[in-house]
Write a protein that holds these residues in place. Structure first.
Motif, PDB file in Angstrom:
ATOM      1  N   ARG A 131       0.828  -1.206   0.000  1.00  0.00           N
ATOM      2  CA  ARG A 131       0.000   0.000   0.000  1.00  0.00           C
ATOM      3  C   ARG A 131       0.866   1.261   0.000  1.00  0.00           C
ATOM      4  N   ARG A 132       2.045   1.174   0.599  1.00  0.00           N
ATOM      5  CA  ARG A 132       2.973   2.320   0.576  1.00  0.00           C
ATOM      6  C   ARG A 132       3.501   2.560  -0.831  1.00  0.00           C
ATOM      7  N   VAL A 133       4.004   1.515  -1.456  1.00  0.00           N
ATOM      8  CA  VAL A 133       4.575   1.656  -2.803  1.00  0.00           C
ATOM      9  C   VAL A 133       3.485   1.997  -3.810  1.00  0.00           C
ATOM     10  N   ASN A 134       2.378   1.267  -3.744  1.00  0.00           N
ATOM     11  CA  ASN A 134       1.181   1.557  -4.538  1.00  0.00           C
ATOM     12  C   ASN A 134       1.457   1.608  -6.039  1.00  0.00           C
ATOM     13  N   ILE A 135       2.188   0.601  -6.528  1.00  0.00           N
ATOM     14  CA  ILE A 135       2.415   0.457  -7.970  1.00  0.00           C
ATOM     15  C   ILE A 135       1.817  -0.875  -8.407  1.00  0.00           C
ATOM     16  N   PRO A 136       0.679  -0.890  -9.088  1.00  0.00           N
ATOM     17  CA  PRO A 136       0.123  -2.165  -9.560  1.00  0.00           C
ATOM     18  C   PRO A 136       1.056  -2.824 -10.577  1.00  0.00           C
ATOM     19  N   SER A 137       1.064  -4.137 -10.599  1.00  0.00           N
ATOM     20  CA  SER A 137       1.691  -4.879 -11.694  1.00  0.00           C
ATOM     21  C   SER A 137       0.667  -4.977 -12.815  1.00  0.00           C
ATOM     22  N   GLU A 138       1.075  -4.645 -14.029  1.00  0.00           N
ATOM     23  CA  GLU A 138       0.083  -4.576 -15.103  1.00  0.00           C
ATOM     24  C   GLU A 138       0.720  -4.777 -16.472  1.00  0.00           C
ATOM     25  N   ASN A 139      -0.132  -5.139 -17.411  1.00  0.00           N
ATOM     26  CA  ASN A 139       0.272  -5.322 -18.813  1.00  0.00           C
ATOM     27  C   ASN A 139       1.311  -6.431 -18.930  1.00  0.00           C
ATOM     28  N   ILE A 140       0.883  -7.639 -18.604  1.00  0.00           N
ATOM     29  CA  ILE A 140       1.778  -8.799 -18.581  1.00  0.00           C
ATOM     30  C   ILE A 140       1.221  -9.862 -19.520  1.00  0.00           C
ATOM     31  N   VAL A 141       2.062 -10.304 -20.459  1.00  0.00           N
ATOM     32  CA  VAL A 141       1.641 -11.297 -21.449  1.00  0.00           C
ATOM     33  C   VAL A 141       2.479 -12.557 -21.273  1.00  0.00           C
ATOM     34  N   ILE A 142       1.799 -13.688 -21.143  1.00  0.00           N
ATOM     35  CA  ILE A 142       2.438 -14.997 -20.989  1.00  0.00           C
ATOM     36  C   ILE A 142       1.980 -15.860 -22.152  1.00  0.00           C
ATOM     37  N   GLU A 143       2.922 -16.395 -22.930  1.00  0.00           N
ATOM     38  CA  GLU A 143       2.498 -17.209 -24.068  1.00  0.00           C
ATOM     39  C   GLU A 143       3.554 -18.250 -24.424  1.00  0.00           C
ATOM     40  N   ASN A 144       3.066 -19.336 -25.032  1.00  0.00           N
ATOM     41  CA  ASN A 144       3.941 -20.393 -25.558  1.00  0.00           C
ATOM     42  C   ASN A 144       4.854 -20.967 -24.476  1.00  0.00           C
ATOM     43  N   CYS A 145       4.338 -21.099 -23.271  1.00  0.00           N
ATOM     44  CA  CYS A 145       5.123 -21.623 -22.153  1.00  0.00           C
ATOM     45  C   CYS A 145       4.622 -23.005 -21.744  1.00  0.00           C
ATOM     46  N   TYR A 146       5.503 -23.741 -21.080  1.00  0.00           N
ATOM     47  CA  TYR A 146       5.180 -25.075 -20.572  1.00  0.00           C
ATOM     48  C   TYR A 146       5.378 -25.059 -19.066  1.00  0.00           C
ATOM     49  N   MET A 147       4.297 -25.297 -18.336  1.00  0.00           N
ATOM     50  CA  MET A 147       4.336 -25.362 -16.884  1.00  0.00           C
ATOM     51  C   MET A 147       4.254 -26.813 -16.454  1.00  0.00           C
ATOM     52  N   LYS A 148       5.275 -27.264 -15.747  1.00  0.00           N
ATOM     53  CA  LYS A 148       5.311 -28.641 -15.253  1.00  0.00           C
ATOM     54  C   LYS A 148       5.013 -28.639 -13.762  1.00  0.00           C
ATOM     55  N   ASP A 149       5.932 -29.095 -12.917  1.00  0.00           N
ATOM     56  CA  ASP A 149       5.681 -29.106 -11.473  1.00  0.00           C
ATOM     57  C   ASP A 149       5.528 -27.679 -10.948  1.00  0.00           C
ATOM     58  N   GLY A 150       4.685 -27.530  -9.928  1.00  0.00           N
ATOM     59  CA  GLY A 150       4.516 -26.226  -9.293  1.00  0.00           C
ATOM     60  C   GLY A 150       3.206 -26.160  -8.543  1.00  0.00           C
ATOM     61  N   HIS A 151       3.089 -25.147  -7.695  1.00  0.00           N
ATOM     62  CA  HIS A 151       1.841 -24.957  -6.952  1.00  0.00           C
ATOM     63  C   HIS A 151       0.748 -24.380  -7.848  1.00  0.00           C
ATOM     64  N   GLY A 152       1.148 -23.665  -8.896  1.00  0.00           N
ATOM     65  CA  GLY A 152       0.183 -23.125  -9.843  1.00  0.00           C
ATOM     66  C   GLY A 152       0.875 -22.771 -11.133  1.00  0.00           C
ATOM     67  N   GLY A 153       0.152 -22.794 -12.247  1.00  0.00           N
ATOM     68  CA  GLY A 153       0.720 -22.437 -13.546  1.00  0.00           C
ATOM     69  C   GLY A 153       0.825 -20.934 -13.701  1.00  0.00           C
ATOM     70  N   VAL A 154      -0.318 -20.257 -13.805  1.00  0.00           N
ATOM     71  CA  VAL A 154      -0.379 -18.792 -13.822  1.00  0.00           C
ATOM     72  C   VAL A 154      -1.103 -18.366 -12.551  1.00  0.00           C
ATOM     73  N   VAL A 155      -0.379 -17.634 -11.704  1.00  0.00           N
ATOM     74  CA  VAL A 155      -0.878 -17.286 -10.367  1.00  0.00           C
ATOM     75  C   VAL A 155      -0.809 -15.780 -10.178  1.00  0.00           C
ATOM     76  N   LEU A 156      -1.826 -15.222  -9.533  1.00  0.00           N
ATOM     77  CA  LEU A 156      -1.819 -13.817  -9.157  1.00  0.00           C
ATOM     78  C   LEU A 156      -1.968 -13.753  -7.643  1.00  0.00           C
ATOM     79  N   GLY A 157      -0.913 -13.284  -6.963  1.00  0.00           N
ATOM     80  CA  GLY A 157      -0.894 -13.241  -5.512  1.00  0.00           C
ATOM     81  C   GLY A 157       0.215 -14.121  -4.984  1.00  0.00           C
ATOM     82  N   SER A 158       0.282 -14.371  -3.700  1.00  0.00           N
ATOM     83  CA  SER A 158      -0.658 -13.841  -2.727  1.00  0.00           C
ATOM     84  C   SER A 158      -0.301 -12.435  -2.257  1.00  0.00           C
ATOM     85  N   GLU A 159       0.991 -12.065  -2.449  1.00  0.00           N
ATOM     86  CA  GLU A 159       1.423 -10.717  -2.081  1.00  0.00           C
ATOM     87  C   GLU A 159       0.979  -9.767  -3.187  1.00  0.00           C
TER      88      GLU A 159
END
Length: 479
Positions: free
Chosen positions: A311-339
């Motif tokens: 909330r202090r920094v207050n800079i949203p992350s935005e305009n992000i493109v993910i394509e042609n990727c391979y997600m194998k092991d992990g807790h999630g493929g495309v994740v937003l959060g938790s921070e």
């Protein structure tokens, strides 16, 4: 007036004419609306176009010429630093790491320098933690602090790159860095120090709550907070291309407060604790393409600060493109959060493959009322999912690992659109959404041409506006 057959025929013809006119008018209006309504992925193409192809002066600096030794035991920190400084001092160019095993401490990138790993180059990062001192301004779990240097770092630089076909090996293991997470599966033994000890994470959490100046949040030696691997901080025009990254201490690729970032053809194979593959944070205009993620945590997790720091920094992350990727092991493929306290918007994922018995979810949004934040405009399309453990889509506004994760900052989630997705085995759920009882803050979630097989529970949606389905099946049933 008496109605004759001719009158009736004229009336019917007039009625059909009016109906046709009305239909054609509606059809034309719909066509006009369709033409004026923006295509979401046209915006993704514009983001990609805005990230320019980086250029560097035609000068090369081979680290061998600066005294580097490829024996895997000689510490080459000074040779690599001198090569980068010389390159930067002359206006930039390419610093070459040739074939061989090169041991080094942290590497600091400078403007207009392309650090290039030739095929067969194997950069081994020191296991001596003192080599990562003095402390520098960095971040731990989305909270700024003074801590061990990231393994590769750039601070307030422009036009920087790490490229090539070599390997960057953090040499983290169950005897180096990883035990600090405090789990015996990563080498921690009872009585040994760990990040959750009161002088470590709880101290940092308290500093975040009180908003202690970053310069006074001093950790490093004597504390047990692991460094990130690749961290450009407040940089513009960043390229990471072609390399393989393995055995990371903590988060792997962490662009922090950056603009115009391309990550292309990178392989992340790192199964340590908190080994997220790529975590753009407070960062905008990012293109992640042609990458493979095989990780100990989330494959890609988009961040935006934790609690009061976000909330202090207050800079949203935005305009992000993910394509042609391979997600194998992990807790999630495309994740937003938790921070995610400063919020995330305009994320596009397309033409990806996600498949592993050790991949928990394909798409995930996670936050709570302590972290708050918002997610808006997530578009996911043309995804092939083989197997996941828990769900194709999980939205959880009660996310908690630690206790006391409730606060006064209601998160908001809106405009989440999944299209053209096939899932062979969705695990426990097809769709799992857990909103907040206090308010319907999850809005406009849609699935179009989505087909999910083998979900034990097709649908579990709590405290959300109804999900919008179009030509979607779960376990063969139309929704």
């Amino acid at each position: 007036m008496k109605t004759t057959p001719n009158h009736l025929r004229q009336y019917v013809l007039l009625s059909f004419s009016l109906i046709a006119l009305t239909f054609n008018s509606c059809k034309e209006k719909a066509k006009q609306e369709e033409q004026t309504q923006p295509d979401a992925f046209a915006a993704a193409d514009e983001i990609i176009e805005s990230i320019k192809v980086l250029e560097f002066p035609d000068r090369t600096f081979n680290i061998i010429d600066f005294g580097a030794v490829a024996d895997g035991t000689t510490l080459n920190s000074e040779a690599i630093k001198t090569a980068i400084d010389s390159c930067s001092g002359l206006g930039g160019g390419k610093v070459i790491i040739p074939e061989g095993d090169f041991l080094t401490g942290p590497i600091v990138l400078k403007s207009n320098v392309n650090l290039h790993l030739e095929e067969g180059a194997n950069v081994l990062f020191s296991t001596n933690h003192d080599d990562y001192l003095p402390v520098v301004h960095t971040s731990y779990e989305a909270v700024e602090l003074m801590n061990y240097s990231p393994l590769i770092r750039a601070y307030k630089q422009n036009n920087i790159a790490v490229t090539g076909k070599g390997v960057l090996n953090g040499q983290a293991s169950n005897t180096n860095w990883w035990p600090w997470c405090g789990k015996d599966s990563y080498g921690w033994i009872e009585g040994a120090p760990k990040q959750h000890d009161s002088i470590n994470l709880p101290r940092l959490r308290d500093m975040n709550d009180k908003q202690t100046p970053v310069s006074e949040r001093v950790f490093g030696k004597g504390y047990h907070l692991r460094p990130t691997f690749f961290e450009p901080f407040e940089c513009e025009n960043v390229l990471l291309e072609g390399v393989t990254i393995t055995n990371a201490p903590f988060w792997v690729i962490h662009p922090l407060k950056c603009n115009y970032v391309r990550i292309d053809g990178v392989t992340v194979s790192s199964h340590g604790p908190n080994n997220d593959g790529c975590d753009p944070e407070y960062t905008k205009n990012v293109h992640i393409t042609n990458c493979t993620f095989d990780t100990g945590d989330d494959c890609i997790a988009i961040k935006a600060g934790r609690n009061n720091d976000g909330r202090r920094v207050n800079i949203p992350s935005e305009n992000i493109v993910i394509e042609n990727c391979y997600m194998k092991d992990g807790h999630g493929g495309v994740v937003l959060g938790s921070e995610i306290s400063a919020g995330v918007r305009n994320v596009f994922a397309r033409n990806c493959k996600m498949d592993s018995p050790n991949l928990d979810r394909a798409v995930r949004i996670k936050t709570n009322t302590l972290r708050g934040g918002f997610v808006e405009n997530l578009y996911v399309k043309d995804i092939q999912v083989g197997q996941v453990k828990e769900a194709l889509l999980k939205i959880n506004l009660h996310y908690a690992i630690y206790a006391n994760q409730e606060g006064q900052f209601m998160p908001k989630v809106s405009n989440i659109h999944l299209e053209n997705i096939n899932v062979e085995n969705s695990g426990k759920y097809g769709i799992l959404i857990k909103g907040r009882e206090e308010d319907m803050v999850i809005k406009n979630v849609s699935l179009t041409n989505v087909h999910i097989k083998n979900a034990k529970t097709p649908l579990s949606v709590e405290f959300s506006e109804p999900v919008i389905f179009e030509n979607t099946t779960i376990n063969g049933k139309q929704y």
